[in-house]
Design a protein around this motif. Sequence first.
Motif, PDB file in Angstrom:
ATOM      1  N   VAL A 237      15.638  -9.261   8.867  1.00 16.69           N
ATOM      2  CA  VAL A 237      15.576  -8.041   8.054  1.00 16.69           C
ATOM      3  C   VAL A 237      14.324  -7.972   7.185  1.00 16.69           C
ATOM      4  O   VAL A 237      14.139  -7.000   6.456  1.00 16.69           O
ATOM      5  CB  VAL A 237      16.824  -7.915   7.137  1.00 16.69           C
ATOM      6  CG1 VAL A 237      18.092  -7.772   7.961  1.00 16.69           C
ATOM      7  CG2 VAL A 237      16.927  -9.091   6.177  1.00 16.69           C
ATOM      8  N   ARG A 238      13.449  -8.978   7.232  1.00 14.73           N
ATOM      9  CA  ARG A 238      12.308  -8.979   6.316  1.00 14.73           C
ATOM     10  C   ARG A 238      11.378  -7.806   6.565  1.00 14.73           C
ATOM     11  O   ARG A 238      10.774  -7.272   5.640  1.00 14.73           O
ATOM     12  CB  ARG A 238      11.568 -10.310   6.434  1.00 14.73           C
ATOM     13  CG  ARG A 238      10.425 -10.487   5.451  1.00 14.73           C
ATOM     14  CD  ARG A 238      10.807 -10.309   4.002  1.00 14.73           C
ATOM     15  NE  ARG A 238      11.947 -11.079   3.559  1.00 14.73           N
ATOM     16  CZ  ARG A 238      12.026 -11.687   2.377  1.00 14.73           C
ATOM     17  NH1 ARG A 238      11.005 -11.638   1.537  1.00 14.73           N
ATOM     18  NH2 ARG A 238      13.128 -12.315   2.022  1.00 14.73           N
ATOM     19  N   ASP A 239      11.255  -7.361   7.806  1.00 18.72           N
ATOM     20  CA  ASP A 239      10.398  -6.212   8.109  1.00 18.72           C
ATOM     21  C   ASP A 239      11.208  -4.919   8.248  1.00 18.72           C
ATOM     22  O   ASP A 239      10.742  -3.927   8.787  1.00 18.72           O
ATOM     23  CB  ASP A 239       9.588  -6.463   9.386  1.00 18.72           C
ATOM     24  CG  ASP A 239      10.469  -6.816  10.580  1.00 18.72           C
ATOM     25  OD1 ASP A 239      11.711  -6.809  10.428  1.00 18.72           O
ATOM     26  OD2 ASP A 239       9.924  -7.090  11.666  1.00 18.72           O
ATOM     27  N   PHE A 240      12.442  -4.932   7.733  1.00 23.72           N
ATOM     28  CA  PHE A 240      13.325  -3.772   7.828  1.00 23.72           C
ATOM     29  C   PHE A 240      12.830  -2.631   6.949  1.00 23.72           C
ATOM     30  O   PHE A 240      12.527  -2.827   5.770  1.00 23.72           O
ATOM     31  CB  PHE A 240      14.739  -4.182   7.386  1.00 23.72           C
ATOM     32  CG  PHE A 240      15.750  -3.059   7.408  1.00 23.72           C
ATOM     33  CD1 PHE A 240      16.556  -2.857   8.513  1.00 23.72           C
ATOM     34  CD2 PHE A 240      15.878  -2.210   6.316  1.00 23.72           C
ATOM     35  CE1 PHE A 240      17.490  -1.832   8.531  1.00 23.72           C
ATOM     36  CE2 PHE A 240      16.805  -1.182   6.328  1.00 23.72           C
ATOM     37  CZ  PHE A 240      17.615  -0.992   7.440  1.00 23.72           C
ATOM     38  N   VAL A 241      12.763  -1.436   7.511  1.00 25.88           N
ATOM     39  CA  VAL A 241      12.445  -0.221   6.754  1.00 25.88           C
ATOM     40  C   VAL A 241      13.330   0.913   7.275  1.00 25.88           C
ATOM     41  O   VAL A 241      13.818   0.880   8.410  1.00 25.88           O
ATOM     42  CB  VAL A 241      10.958   0.183   6.880  1.00 25.88           C
ATOM     43  CG1 VAL A 241      10.052  -0.864   6.250  1.00 25.88           C
ATOM     44  CG2 VAL A 241      10.569   0.420   8.343  1.00 25.88           C
TER      45      VAL A 241
ATOM     46  N   VAL B 297       0.836  -1.202   0.000  1.00 20.60           N
ATOM     47  CA  VAL B 297       0.000   0.000   0.000  1.00 20.60           C
ATOM     48  C   VAL B 297       0.869   1.249   0.000  1.00 20.60           C
ATOM     49  O   VAL B 297       0.633   2.193  -0.750  1.00 20.60           O
ATOM     50  CB  VAL B 297      -0.942  -0.006   1.237  1.00 20.60           C
ATOM     51  CG1 VAL B 297      -1.656   1.330   1.354  1.00 20.60           C
ATOM     52  CG2 VAL B 297      -1.941  -1.140   1.129  1.00 20.60           C
ATOM     53  N   VAL B 298       1.903   1.261   0.835  1.00 18.58           N
ATOM     54  CA  VAL B 298       2.805   2.418   0.881  1.00 18.58           C
ATOM     55  C   VAL B 298       3.463   2.643  -0.458  1.00 18.58           C
ATOM     56  O   VAL B 298       3.560   3.762  -0.954  1.00 18.58           O
ATOM     57  CB  VAL B 298       3.869   2.217   1.978  1.00 18.58           C
ATOM     58  CG1 VAL B 298       4.951   3.286   1.867  1.00 18.58           C
ATOM     59  CG2 VAL B 298       3.226   2.270   3.355  1.00 18.58           C
ATOM     60  N   ALA B 299       3.950   1.553  -1.086  1.00 17.49           N
ATOM     61  CA  ALA B 299       4.614   1.688  -2.380  1.00 17.49           C
ATOM     62  C   ALA B 299       3.669   2.269  -3.413  1.00 17.49           C
ATOM     63  O   ALA B 299       4.044   3.123  -4.212  1.00 17.49           O
ATOM     64  CB  ALA B 299       5.122   0.326  -2.846  1.00 17.49           C
ATOM     65  N   LEU B 300       2.423   1.827  -3.403  1.00 16.21           N
ATOM     66  CA  LEU B 300       1.450   2.340  -4.374  1.00 16.21           C
ATOM     67  C   LEU B 300       1.142   3.806  -4.112  1.00 16.21           C
ATOM     68  O   LEU B 300       1.005   4.603  -5.042  1.00 16.21           O
ATOM     69  CB  LEU B 300       0.162   1.503  -4.311  1.00 16.21           C
ATOM     70  CG  LEU B 300       0.282   0.059  -4.828  1.00 16.21           C
ATOM     71  CD1 LEU B 300      -1.011  -0.696  -4.558  1.00 16.21           C
ATOM     72  CD2 LEU B 300       0.610   0.040  -6.306  1.00 16.21           C
ATOM     73  N   CYS B 301       1.043   4.164  -2.824  1.00 15.41           N
ATOM     74  CA  CYS B 301       0.768   5.555  -2.490  1.00 15.41           C
ATOM     75  C   CYS B 301       1.905   6.469  -2.907  1.00 15.41           C
ATOM     76  O   CYS B 301       1.708   7.636  -3.201  1.00 15.41           O
ATOM     77  CB  CYS B 301       0.530   5.688  -0.986  1.00 15.41           C
ATOM     78  SG  CYS B 301      -1.011   4.921  -0.422  1.00 15.41           S
TER      79      CYS B 301
ATOM     80  N   VAL C 294      13.112   9.072   2.078  1.00 10.27           N
ATOM     81  CA  VAL C 294      12.376   9.239   0.820  1.00 10.27           C
ATOM     82  C   VAL C 294      11.157   8.325   0.813  1.00 10.27           C
ATOM     83  O   VAL C 294      10.049   8.721   0.469  1.00 10.27           O
ATOM     84  CB  VAL C 294      13.288   8.940  -0.386  1.00 10.27           C
ATOM     85  CG1 VAL C 294      12.521   9.093  -1.698  1.00 10.27           C
ATOM     86  CG2 VAL C 294      14.489   9.881  -0.375  1.00 10.27           C
ATOM     87  N   ASP C 295      11.365   7.072   1.164  1.00 14.36           N
ATOM     88  CA  ASP C 295      10.295   6.107   1.406  1.00 14.36           C
ATOM     89  C   ASP C 295      10.895   5.003   2.269  1.00 14.36           C
ATOM     90  O   ASP C 295      12.033   5.124   2.735  1.00 14.36           O
ATOM     91  CB  ASP C 295       9.686   5.575   0.096  1.00 14.36           C
ATOM     92  CG  ASP C 295      10.710   4.944  -0.830  1.00 14.36           C
ATOM     93  OD1 ASP C 295      11.518   4.122  -0.348  1.00 14.36           O
ATOM     94  OD2 ASP C 295      10.719   5.265  -2.028  1.00 14.36           O
TER      95      ASP C 295
END
Length: 321
Positions: free
Chosen positions: A155-159, A13-17, A214-215
Motif C-alpha cells: 500500500v505504500r504507493d497507494f493513491v 510535489v503533488v501535495a505542494l501543488c 480531491v487529491d
Amino acid sequence: MRRKLTLLITTVVVALCLGHSAPAWSAEAAPYPVWWSPELGLESLDLIDSKLQEDFPRGQQFHLMKDELKGTKTDTLLDQAHPEYGYIYDYERVNIEERWIEDCRSLFEWTGKGFDVDQDDRYWVHAHNMRAIYSARCYALSALKQAKPANTSYVRDFVFDQDAMSYIPPMIGMGWSCRGLHEFLEANRHGVSWSDFLSEFFGDKLPVYDRTVVDETTFLVEEILGRSPSYSGWVDHEFRTEIYGRGDINGDGLDDLLIRWQERNLAGNGDLFTRFTALYVATRYERDGVLRVVDFFGPLPKNSVGRCVARKYIVESGRSQ
C-alpha cells in the motif's frame, strides 16, 4: 487505472501543488517508515502525548450527554380495534449526565462510557461537527502512537483515483451499525469491493453517485437525489475517505493505511454537517487487491454508543485467509 507513483518525490510535489504542506515521516530507518498527514498538525511522533493533552480551541469545545428513558403506561390503547396490542407509553429522559469535551483525553473517556451528542440541544450540529473532527484527529494520534516501520508493503504507493470504489471495502465506504455489521464483515473477509457490494445490495435501483478525487489521499462520493434528464438533483449526503497515515499499526509487519471516513448529511437549513465519522486501519495482502480493514479506532460510525464488540469482529474478518 493508476494506483501508484513512479517516484516518492512525486507525492511531495503533488501535495505542494495542492496547497498542502509536505507530508511527515518518522526518522526511523526501515524499508517503509511511518508517514502521517499534515492535517494532523504533528511534527514528530515523539510529540503525540503532548498533542493528546492540548485543549481544543475554546470555540470548538462541546458537550456530550448520557441519559435513560423511563416509560409510563397511559390509559390509551395503541389500537382501539386491537386491545391485545397494549397501551401507549409516555417516555421521559431521566438520569441525565453531561460532560464537557475539551481535549482528546476527555473525548476518549466519555465517548468510551457511552456519552453521545444531545439531539435535543440547540447546538447539536456544532457538537456533531466538532466530535467528528476531533474523534478522527485524536484517535489517529492514538493509532500512530503504536505504529512502527513496516517490513513489507502493498500500500505504500497507494493513491486514490476515479476507480476507488472498486478497491475500497464497503465497511469503509458506506458506514454501518451493529444491526448491519454481519454483511460488512463478510464483504471484508472475502475482499468484496464497495462497487460490487452496491450492485448486489441495490440491484437495479442503484443510487446515483458523483465521485471526486480531491487529491491522491482524499476521495469524495456524493449521493444525488432527484436526478433526472431535466433536473440535476441535489446532494443528500456525502462520504469522504481520507488517508491519515501509513505504517505497521497492528504489529504484523505489513504496511497499513490509516483511513478517516466521514458522512455528511443535510441539516434542516439545507447545509451539510458531519454526522458520522470513523477511523480504520486497512491493508492489502497482494498488490492491487481490495483493501481489507484489519483494525478500528473510536466510536462506531452509525451510533457512538456501541452495542456490539465491533472491533474484535473487524480484526478477525480482516485476517489473511
